[in-house]
Design a protein around this motif. Sequence first.
Motif, PDB file in Angstrom:
ATOM      1  N   LEU A  65      38.384  85.676  20.838  1.00 43.57           N
ATOM      2  CA  LEU A  65      37.732  84.709  21.531  1.00 43.57           C
ATOM      3  C   LEU A  65      38.186  83.450  20.616  1.00 43.57           C
ATOM      4  O   LEU A  65      37.993  82.322  21.188  1.00 43.57           O
ATOM      5  CB  LEU A  65      36.360  85.094  21.077  1.00 43.57           C
ATOM      6  N   GLN A  66      38.350  83.580  19.480  1.00 39.68           N
ATOM      7  CA  GLN A  66      38.803  82.291  18.551  1.00 39.68           C
ATOM      8  C   GLN A  66      40.188  81.921  19.163  1.00 39.68           C
ATOM      9  O   GLN A  66      40.433  80.396  19.260  1.00 39.68           O
ATOM     10  CB  GLN A  66      39.047  82.570  17.082  1.00 39.68           C
ATOM     11  N   GLU A  68      41.196  82.017  21.972  1.00 42.16           N
ATOM     12  CA  GLU A  68      40.997  81.459  23.448  1.00 42.16           C
ATOM     13  C   GLU A  68      40.633  80.079  23.219  1.00 42.16           C
ATOM     14  O   GLU A  68      40.822  79.172  24.087  1.00 42.16           O
ATOM     15  CB  GLU A  68      40.131  82.247  24.217  1.00 42.16           C
ATOM     16  N   GLN A  69      39.782  79.778  22.130  1.00 44.72           N
ATOM     17  CA  GLN A  69      38.998  78.426  22.151  1.00 44.72           C
ATOM     18  C   GLN A  69      39.890  77.534  21.406  1.00 44.72           C
ATOM     19  O   GLN A  69      39.560  76.405  21.155  1.00 44.72           O
ATOM     20  CB  GLN A  69      37.496  78.806  21.625  1.00 44.72           C
ATOM     21  N   TYR A  71      39.819  77.664  18.070  1.00 45.00           N
ATOM     22  CA  TYR A  71      39.326  77.306  16.828  1.00 45.00           C
ATOM     23  C   TYR A  71      38.398  78.656  16.389  1.00 45.00           C
ATOM     24  O   TYR A  71      38.117  79.422  17.433  1.00 45.00           O
ATOM     25  CB  TYR A  71      38.739  76.073  16.434  1.00 45.00           C
ATOM     26  N   GLY A  72      37.909  78.742  15.000  1.00 46.89           N
ATOM     27  CA  GLY A  72      37.184  79.504  14.598  1.00 46.89           C
ATOM     28  C   GLY A  72      37.653  80.013  12.945  1.00 46.89           C
ATOM     29  O   GLY A  72      38.329  79.829  12.508  1.00 46.89           O
ATOM     30  N   TRP A  95      30.744  76.613  14.314  1.00 46.23           N
ATOM     31  CA  TRP A  95      31.619  76.885  15.555  1.00 46.23           C
ATOM     32  C   TRP A  95      30.575  77.454  16.562  1.00 46.23           C
ATOM     33  O   TRP A  95      30.344  78.640  17.003  1.00 46.23           O
ATOM     34  CB  TRP A  95      32.555  78.141  15.144  1.00 46.23           C
ATOM     35  N   ASP A  97      30.199  77.143  20.076  1.00 43.82           N
ATOM     36  CA  ASP A  97      30.743  77.692  21.085  1.00 43.82           C
ATOM     37  C   ASP A  97      31.125  79.297  20.805  1.00 43.82           C
ATOM     38  O   ASP A  97      30.673  80.214  21.324  1.00 43.82           O
ATOM     39  CB  ASP A  97      31.637  77.265  21.767  1.00 43.82           C
ATOM     40  N   TYR A  98      31.695  79.391  19.600  1.00 45.28           N
ATOM     41  CA  TYR A  98      32.403  80.846  19.366  1.00 45.28           C
ATOM     42  C   TYR A  98      30.968  81.710  18.924  1.00 45.28           C
ATOM     43  O   TYR A  98      31.019  82.861  19.385  1.00 45.28           O
ATOM     44  CB  TYR A  98      33.390  80.575  18.173  1.00 45.28           C
ATOM     45  N   ARG A 101      29.256  83.363  21.423  1.00 46.56           N
ATOM     46  CA  ARG A 101      29.809  84.244  22.533  1.00 46.56           C
ATOM     47  C   ARG A 101      30.052  85.590  21.620  1.00 46.56           C
ATOM     48  O   ARG A 101      30.076  86.650  22.059  1.00 46.56           O
ATOM     49  CB  ARG A 101      31.053  83.766  22.838  1.00 46.56           C
ATOM     50  N   VAL A 102      30.292  85.530  20.292  1.00 40.27           N
ATOM     51  CA  VAL A 102      30.796  86.515  19.669  1.00 40.27           C
ATOM     52  C   VAL A 102      29.556  87.610  19.369  1.00 40.27           C
ATOM     53  O   VAL A 102      29.906  88.722  19.347  1.00 40.27           O
ATOM     54  CB  VAL A 102      31.454  86.054  18.220  1.00 40.27           C
TER      55      VAL A 102
END
Length: 230
Positions: A65-66, A68-69, A71-72, A95, A97-98, A101-102
Amino acid sequence: MDDVLRELTRVSLGGRELGDVLGEITAIAARAIPGAESVSTTLIRGDKPFTAAFSSEMALAADELQYEQGYGPCVDAGRGGVVLRIDDMHTEQRWPDYVARVVRETNARSSLSVPLPYQGSSIGALNVYSSEPAAFASPDSLAAGLAVAETIAVAVANADAHAQLADQARNMRIAMESRAVIEQAKGVLMAERHVDAEQAFEILRQASQRYNRKLRDIAAGIVAGTQTPR
């Protein structure tokens, strides 16, 4: 903590593929770091992060997920060389957005990301996840994570050193083969044109420039031309 160190000292670093070594160390981290439920190792090569080892799907999915974005916590810890801890994904602000989703996609509620130290910088991060909030608030979790991260960095350094030695050996072999064929070609020219060694080399050099080909390739062609087909 002593148990973690004992397990880590038993890991054999020499003569093994890096992925196998990192897999073993990551498995130890999953067992030994207080609060750990899922663990992964992120390496950053050419500014591109990837998961080199993981103990279960939670860690792999959270890492990806990180990536993909872009960052994280694990990516930022690996690039910035700082320890990053999330006690609760539901209240984390860094973070947005992260973390949104996580939790939904992996059920991770807390995490600890420890950079991998290497020659004064960082080459990635050890990532530890849990479905429980504040799973890594204990100083013992950080201490164990730092010990594991250091062992991973040593393993990567060891693998890089072996790779460099292999490259050096390969380059030396290629250089020796090139020198051998050039010497053979010089011998052919000396016999056919009645010139000395220096003049033979000059003929090769001029041909290399004229045809815009490597000196070794010119020499190989001359040697091949003297061999009688069977």
